[in-house]
Design a protein around this motif. Structure first.
Motif, PDB file in Angstrom:
ATOM      1  N   ILE A 325       0.860  -1.181   0.000  1.00 16.55           N
ATOM      2  CA  ILE A 325       0.000   0.000   0.000  1.00 16.55           C
ATOM      3  C   ILE A 325       0.898   1.234   0.000  1.00 16.55           C
ATOM      4  O   ILE A 325       1.815   1.329   0.809  1.00 16.55           O
ATOM      5  N   ALA A 326       0.647   2.109  -0.953  1.00 16.98           N
ATOM      6  CA  ALA A 326       1.399   3.371  -0.956  1.00 16.98           C
ATOM      7  C   ALA A 326       0.406   4.505  -0.739  1.00 16.98           C
ATOM      8  O   ALA A 326      -0.462   4.751  -1.573  1.00 16.98           O
ATOM      9  N   TYR A 327       0.522   5.148   0.395  1.00 12.12           N
ATOM     10  CA  TYR A 327      -0.383   6.245   0.720  1.00 12.12           C
ATOM     11  C   TYR A 327       0.250   7.540   0.225  1.00 12.12           C
ATOM     12  O   TYR A 327       1.325   7.923   0.676  1.00 12.12           O
ATOM     13  N   LEU A 328      -0.371   8.208  -0.750  1.00 14.50           N
ATOM     14  CA  LEU A 328       0.231   9.405  -1.351  1.00 14.50           C
ATOM     15  C   LEU A 328      -0.517  10.674  -0.966  1.00 14.50           C
ATOM     16  O   LEU A 328      -0.301  11.722  -1.543  1.00 14.50           O
ATOM     17  N   GLY A 329      -1.420  10.574  -0.003  1.00 15.50           N
ATOM     18  CA  GLY A 329      -2.176  11.763   0.387  1.00 15.50           C
ATOM     19  C   GLY A 329      -3.493  11.829  -0.354  1.00 15.50           C
ATOM     20  O   GLY A 329      -4.526  11.412   0.178  1.00 15.50           O
ATOM     21  N   VAL A 331      -4.304  10.154  -3.147  1.00 18.82           N
ATOM     22  CA  VAL A 331      -4.706   8.797  -3.529  1.00 18.82           C
ATOM     23  C   VAL A 331      -3.909   7.773  -2.727  1.00 18.82           C
ATOM     24  O   VAL A 331      -2.848   8.077  -2.182  1.00 18.82           O
ATOM     25  N   THR A 332      -4.483   6.571  -2.692  1.00 20.87           N
ATOM     26  CA  THR A 332      -3.730   5.459  -2.130  1.00 20.87           C
ATOM     27  C   THR A 332      -3.598   4.416  -3.233  1.00 20.87           C
ATOM     28  O   THR A 332      -4.567   4.129  -3.933  1.00 20.87           O
ATOM     29  N   VAL A 333      -2.395   3.918  -3.416  1.00 21.15           N
ATOM     30  CA  VAL A 333      -2.166   2.917  -4.449  1.00 21.15           C
ATOM     31  C   VAL A 333      -2.037   1.551  -3.776  1.00 21.15           C
ATOM     32  O   VAL A 333      -1.244   1.387  -2.853  1.00 21.15           O
ATOM     33  N   TYR A 334      -2.870   0.600  -4.225  1.00 23.54           N
ATOM     34  CA  TYR A 334      -2.790  -0.767  -3.705  1.00 23.54           C
ATOM     35  C   TYR A 334      -2.153  -1.647  -4.757  1.00 23.54           C
ATOM     36  O   TYR A 334      -2.526  -1.585  -5.934  1.00 23.54           O
ATOM     37  N   ASN A 335      -1.204  -2.446  -4.330  1.00 23.35           N
ATOM     38  CA  ASN A 335      -0.705  -3.506  -5.199  1.00 23.35           C
ATOM     39  C   ASN A 335      -1.340  -4.798  -4.714  1.00 23.35           C
ATOM     40  O   ASN A 335      -1.066  -5.247  -3.599  1.00 23.35           O
ATOM     41  N   VAL A 336      -2.217  -5.339  -5.551  1.00 24.12           N
ATOM     42  CA  VAL A 336      -2.919  -6.555  -5.154  1.00 24.12           C
ATOM     43  C   VAL A 336      -2.297  -7.729  -5.895  1.00 24.12           C
ATOM     44  O   VAL A 336      -2.149  -7.700  -7.116  1.00 24.12           O
ATOM     45  N   VAL A 344      -1.495  -6.505  -9.505  1.00 20.86           N
ATOM     46  CA  VAL A 344      -2.355  -5.525 -10.166  1.00 20.86           C
ATOM     47  C   VAL A 344      -2.341  -4.244  -9.335  1.00 20.86           C
ATOM     48  O   VAL A 344      -2.465  -4.280  -8.113  1.00 20.86           O
ATOM     49  N   LYS A 345      -2.165  -3.149 -10.044  1.00 20.36           N
ATOM     50  CA  LYS A 345      -2.093  -1.846  -9.375  1.00 20.36           C
ATOM     51  C   LYS A 345      -3.463  -1.185  -9.431  1.00 20.36           C
ATOM     52  O   LYS A 345      -4.058  -1.101 -10.496  1.00 20.36           O
ATOM     53  N   ALA A 346      -3.947  -0.750  -8.273  1.00 12.46           N
ATOM     54  CA  ALA A 346      -5.245  -0.068  -8.238  1.00 12.46           C
ATOM     55  C   ALA A 346      -5.114   1.148  -7.348  1.00 12.46           C
ATOM     56  O   ALA A 346      -4.458   1.082  -6.314  1.00 12.46           O
ATOM     57  N   SER A 347      -5.714   2.257  -7.765  1.00 17.03           N
ATOM     58  CA  SER A 347      -5.594   3.428  -6.904  1.00 17.03           C
ATOM     59  C   SER A 347      -6.972   3.959  -6.552  1.00 17.03           C
ATOM     60  O   SER A 347      -7.914   3.886  -7.338  1.00 17.03           O
TER      61      SER A 347
END
Lengths: 379, 303
Positions: A325-329, A331-336, A344-347
């Motif tokens: 999980i990358a929290y960018l403020g 958006v948050t990007v999830y690598n599932v 799979v990358k989902a934001s």
């Protein structure tokens, strides 16, 4: 017709078959020794267009710009400006001006003298020069720095002086080589808008070389994505992003997920794609493929939702494990991680400040997307 | 502690060049200056007074009283010296200008050459230094003399029917000085041209300059520090040059270096030759100091 993304203004001469292109590259090739910098490239640019050449370093975008400026000659093909062949026309006789990547401000001259340089060169009377210089200084908000030398200015100020100098002669076309490359992020964003306003107000044709896709997206009417001396796609920013022509373009601009698979069949507007691990996707984009062809389904992360439970109405859904999980403020990007190991990358937009029961590392989760979220690519 | 240490170290480091200058420049300068205030004598050394520390303070004071500016007055009285100074300055100035005209295209060509070739060109500029200066000047006698290589070649081409007289003229001195000091002109010019961003020339052309105009308006002003350094490096030694005028210029040329040599070795007049040297030093140093101060002030105004 539905439009892709939001359009900045209703300026689209490239869709008008009667519109006359202002600049025309016709089968232009440029070789340096054995190296091919620009490879049989054709391109048309319209008057008052804000056009970007986007690509990684070494893709030939700067060479293309320098050929228009007159600093390089095409090995083959020709370049026309307003119907006039530019072959053999030296830089000092072309109605274009260039803003150099290094700004190339004359270090021994003041800001004023730098801006006045081109005007003096064309023999403009002194009072007119002074007037034009004052006007240019005002345009770039550098009135207070007229008497300074370039080394006494900050990077952002130098950029403004370079811009003023290249605009002073009122060229028909302004060439900008990485105009914002040397600025820090905040300043870059501000300057982007200023450049856009300037181009609109002055009614000029801008051709910008950049490697920064956000910059190109934000400013341009159209973008040409380049690779190894060739143009991969020329289109509006929205088209480049939402309807990329190839995997290269899709991958170069923004981030994207690819599912490689086979076109399994189509019914009405729906296309079925079976991917490597046997999953079938329902997609409402048919591409130019027939059943049995190898295709790639390309989906942007923000078009994929991540949920704990399988959404009932989803056209396509897959389950997996939250891997990163990358929290960018904003958006948050999830690598599932899917069960077959693919990531799979989902934001997700963080539209609320607090989320109850938020997904965390190693949770099981479903990723889902609608049938019109993806693009089917054949190459 | 650390600050103390570093300041002590930095002082020590600075002290080395100062000490060097003190020992090898200032001390000899004062010795020469002292001799220039003395009187010639048939003795060993050939001037009086000679300090002898054995005579104590009283002896020292007596000797100081014997100092006079006679030698300097002598230089003023004889127009030979003024003429020699003047002609040296003129010859040096003309040679510097010639070296600049010859050296600039060389330096420019080197700076614009492919990067891989530049060290080779640099080497070629420095290469002559590997042989003796004296031998190279002698070689020019062989080239310039009436039956020398140059005249033979011109005869062969049929350009001339009687030999050109170049040796033992001012022209030969110009050739000799420009040849000898050319590397001192080329190297600083090269250094300043090489670091110039070529995009500046392109920018000038983009703004409407033809190549020649771009050269005058951008390249030349930006290489000005190199022009200045090169000109100083040629002009200063050229003023006092002795070998070139002696070997190539013949007996009639008047240059201060030769005059000094004559006073020292032929006349054995150490005091007058010392005075000649001191005056030469001031002729060179005083304008330079003023010039440098003007430059420093210009730089300050810039910032």
């Amino acid at each position: 017709m539905e439009s892709l993304g939001s359009t900045r203004r209703s300026f689209a001469p490239w869709t008008d078959p009667d519109a006359k292109p202002y600049i025309r590259f016709e089968n232009v090739t440029k070789r340096f020794g054995d190296a091919v910098a620009v490879d049989d490239l054709s391109l048309t640019i319209y008057e008052r267009e804000f056009f970007s050449l986007l690509g990684a370093s070494g893709c030939g975008k700067t060479t293309l710009l320098r050929m228009l400026g007159g600093f390089e000659q095409p090995t083959e093909g020709r370049i026309l400006l307003d119907g006039r062949d530019l072959r053999g026309v030296p830089p000092y006789r072309r109605p274009v001006n260039m803003m150099f990547q290094s700004y190339a401000l004359f270090p021994h001259m003041t800001v004023e003298a730098n801006i006045a340089f081109g005007l003096k060169q064309e023999g403009m009377p002194k009072p007119h020069i002074a007037e034009r210089v004052a006007q240019m200084l005002k345009l770039v908000k550098m009135e207070r720095f007229a008497r300074r030398k370039p080394h006494q200015l900050s990077g952002g100020q130098r950029q403004r002086v370079a811009l003023a100098r290249s605009l002073a002669k009122r060229p028909k076309v302004l060439l900008l080589d990485e105009p914002l490359g040397a600025l820090d992020k905040k300043l870059r964003e501000e300057t982007q808008f200023e450049l856009m306003d300037l181009q609109q107000d002055l009614g000029l044709t801008f051709i910008v070389v950049t490697h920064d896709q956000e910059e190109a997206m934000a400013m341009s009417d159209r973008i040409a994505v380049m690779d190894t001396g060739r143009i991969m796609q020329v289109a509006t920013p929205a088209e480049i992003y939402e309807a990329p022509a190839s995997r290269f373009v899709a991958d170069f601009v923004g981030s994207i997920n690819f599912f490689e698979g086979v076109l399994a069949g189509s019914a009405g507007t729906m296309t079925r794609i079976r991917d490597q691990s046997g999953v079938e996707f329902q997609i409402s984009d048919d591409a130019n493929a027939v059943t049995g062809d190898t295709v790639w389904l390309a989906i942007r992360p923000e078009k994929i939702s991540v949920t704990r439970e399988r959404p009932a109405e989803a056209d396509n859904a897959l389950d997996g494990e939250v891997w990163d999980i990358a929290y960018l403020g904003d958006v948050t990007v999830y690598n599932v991680k899917l069960d077959d190991g693919r990531i799979v990358k989902a934001s997700t937009m963080n539209s609320q400040r607090r989320v109850e029961d938020a997904l965390t590392w190693h949770d099981r989760a479903w990723i889902s997307f609608s049938a019109d979220a993806g693009v089917v690519l054949t190459g | 502690m650390r600050a103390f240490f570093s300041s002590t170290t930095s002082r020590l480091v600075i002290a080395v060049p100062y000490l060097w200058l003190l020992v090898f420049f200032l001390a000899p300068f004062f010795i020469v200056f002292k001799i220039s205030l003395s009187q010639p004598a048939i003795a060993m050394p050939p001037y009086v007074p000679v300090f002898d520390f054995a005579e104590g303070v009283a002896g020292l004071l007596r000797h100081l009283a014997a100092f006079s500016l006679d030698n300097y007055l002598w230089l003023l009285g004889d127009p030979l010296y003024a003429n020699a100074y003047l002609s040296s300055l003129v010859i040096a100035a003309v040679s510097t200008l010639l070296a600049l005209v010859v050296g600039y295209p060389i330096a420019y060509g080197m700076a614009r050459a492919p990067e891989g070739l530049r060290p080779i060109f640099l080497m070629m500029v420095i290469l002559p230094f590997w042989t003796s200066f004296l031998i190279r000047v002698y070689a020019w006698i062989g080239i310039l003399k009436p039956e020398g290589l140059l005249n033979q070649f011109l005869f062969f081409l049929g350009v001339i029917d009687k030999p050109l007289v170049i040796l033992n003229t001012t022209t030969a001195i110009y050739i000799g000085i420009v040849y000898s000091y050319l590397p001192f002109m080329v190297l600083p010019l090269y250094a300043s041209l090489e670091k110039m961003d070529y995009a500046l020339i392109e920018a000038a052309q983009d703004l409407g300059c033809r190549p020649l105009a771009a050269f005058w308006k951008v390249t030349v002003p930006l290489s000005f520090p190199g022009i200045l350094a090169g000109s100083m490096l040629v002009f200063i030694p050229a003023v006092g040059e002795f070998v070139v005028p002696d070997l190539l210029g013949g007996s009639r040329t008047l240059m201060i270096g030769k005059t000094l040599w004559n006073e020292f070795f032929s006349n054995r007049d150490w005091p007058v030759s010392s005075a000649v040297a001191i005056v030469l030093l001031f002729i060179l140093v005083v304008p330079m100091v003023f010039f440098q101060r003007a430059q420093a002030r210009a730089r300050e105004r810039d910032n």
